[in-house]
Design an enzyme around this catalytic site. Sequence first.
Site, PDB file in Angstrom:
ATOM      1  N   LYS A 159      34.332 -19.036  38.421  1.00 12.41           N
ATOM      2  CA  LYS A 159      33.679 -19.255  37.084  1.00 12.41           C
ATOM      3  C   LYS A 159      33.261 -20.469  36.856  1.00 12.41           C
ATOM      4  O   LYS A 159      33.859 -21.402  36.305  1.00 12.41           O
ATOM      5  CB  LYS A 159      34.500 -18.749  35.784  1.00 12.41           C
TER       6      LYS A 159
HETATM    7  C1  LIG Z   1      29.359 -12.974  35.054  1.00 14.48           C
HETATM    8  C2  LIG Z   1      30.576 -12.425  34.358  1.00 14.48           C
HETATM    9  N1  LIG Z   1      31.052 -10.966  34.871  1.00 14.48           N
HETATM   10  C3  LIG Z   1      31.842 -10.817  34.070  1.00 14.48           C
HETATM   11  C4  LIG Z   1      32.656 -11.362  33.096  1.00 14.48           C
HETATM   12  C5  LIG Z   1      33.929 -10.588  32.431  1.00 14.48           C
HETATM   13  O1  LIG Z   1      35.129 -11.163  32.824  1.00 14.48           O
HETATM   14  P1  LIG Z   1      36.203 -11.526  32.030  1.00 14.48           P
HETATM   15  O2  LIG Z   1      36.620  -9.874  31.659  1.00 14.48           O
HETATM   16  O3  LIG Z   1      37.379 -12.328  32.581  1.00 14.48           O
HETATM   17  O4  LIG Z   1      35.972 -12.248  30.872  1.00 14.48           O
HETATM   18  C6  LIG Z   1      32.295 -12.552  32.610  1.00 14.48           C
HETATM   19  C7  LIG Z   1      32.768 -13.402  31.604  1.00 14.48           C
HETATM   20  O5  LIG Z   1      33.786 -14.007  31.522  1.00 14.48           O
HETATM   21  C8  LIG Z   1      30.991 -13.152  33.154  1.00 14.48           C
HETATM   22  O6  LIG Z   1      30.559 -14.168  32.793  1.00 14.48           O
END
Ligand SMILES: Cc1ncc(COP(=O)(O)O)c(C=O)c1O
Length: 315
Positions: A159
């Site tokens: 991330k």
């Molecule tokens: C590109 C992307 N995909 C999926 C998610 C979902 O991830 P999470 O459930 O860990 O927040 C996020 C958000 O964090 C994201 O930015």
Amino acid sequence: MSFEQSKWVWRNGEIIRWEDATTHVSAHALHYGSGVFEGMRCYATGDGPAIFRLDAHIDRFYASAGVYGLEIPYSRFELIDAIEEVIRRNEFASCYVRPLCYFGSSSLAVHPAKCPVEVVILAWPWAPYLGAVGLEKGVRVTVSPWKKFHSEMMPTTAKACGQYLNSILAVRDAVQRGYDEALLLNQEGHLAEGSGENLFIVRNGEVVTNDERDSILMGITRDAVMRIAQDLGHRVVTRAMTLEDLLGADEAFFTGTAAEVTPIREVDGLLISGGNRGHITENIQRVFFSAVAGRELRYKDWLHVVAQPLELSHR
Ligand SMILES: Cc1ncc(COP(=O)(O)O)c(C=O)c1O
């Protein structure tokens, strides 16, 4: 978005005022996006504010940082203490929490060799990301003309700040064309994910989602929802999904920390689930919101209750 209510920020080991939490314009991350972050939600529960899946978020934060050579100079206990402190000092009963680690100011060579590693933690109250109405009625999405970058180009499981330029292009285009959110296909032409959410479809009672082989961020909400769906008695299948799968699905929904569990009611003008929130989606949502509020005993270990001053004095 209500930054106005956020008075305190944690930066490099100390709590400072929101207005003092500034950075220099020569910071490496500002120029090249060389940072990593997390997003987690803290919910009001009967035991006080509690952070959902804190351990998983901290794990991913270190893992993302490791990919980009950002050595976080704090232990996980120090980070957890810091996160709790930000929530306490701001007196939030519920909020969104954003730890960020980035290369600061020293040089603007692309290789960030000498740049200091900065760590900050912000928190603010954040309403449902795709709207309260979206949570109940579902959102309208469009397939983006922008492809999700391939995991061989950048690690989609990390991330990282700069990686979100791809999401920004997609969501700006979607909103400009009157949709709530974008859905990105990957290089193979399969469905990848939303600009900030993972994707699920429901077909014949089966709950289907993809994984890292389709260049997605491995969402922590995705993981929780897979467990909830299984516990509700559904077969959960992990496989590549095509646009045809989505258009022929009985139901579809997004998951994410910000978006929580948001039904999809339309894709480029074609209705999903008759343009309504599907029943299985609604059941999953119900259990999810009950779990985050601390009302589901079997998911209690997903919640980290923020220690209150009285407990701290006894530590
Ligand atoms: C590109 C992307 N995909 C999926 C998610 C979902 O991830 P999470 O459930 O860990 O927040 C996020 C958000 O964090 C994201 O930015």
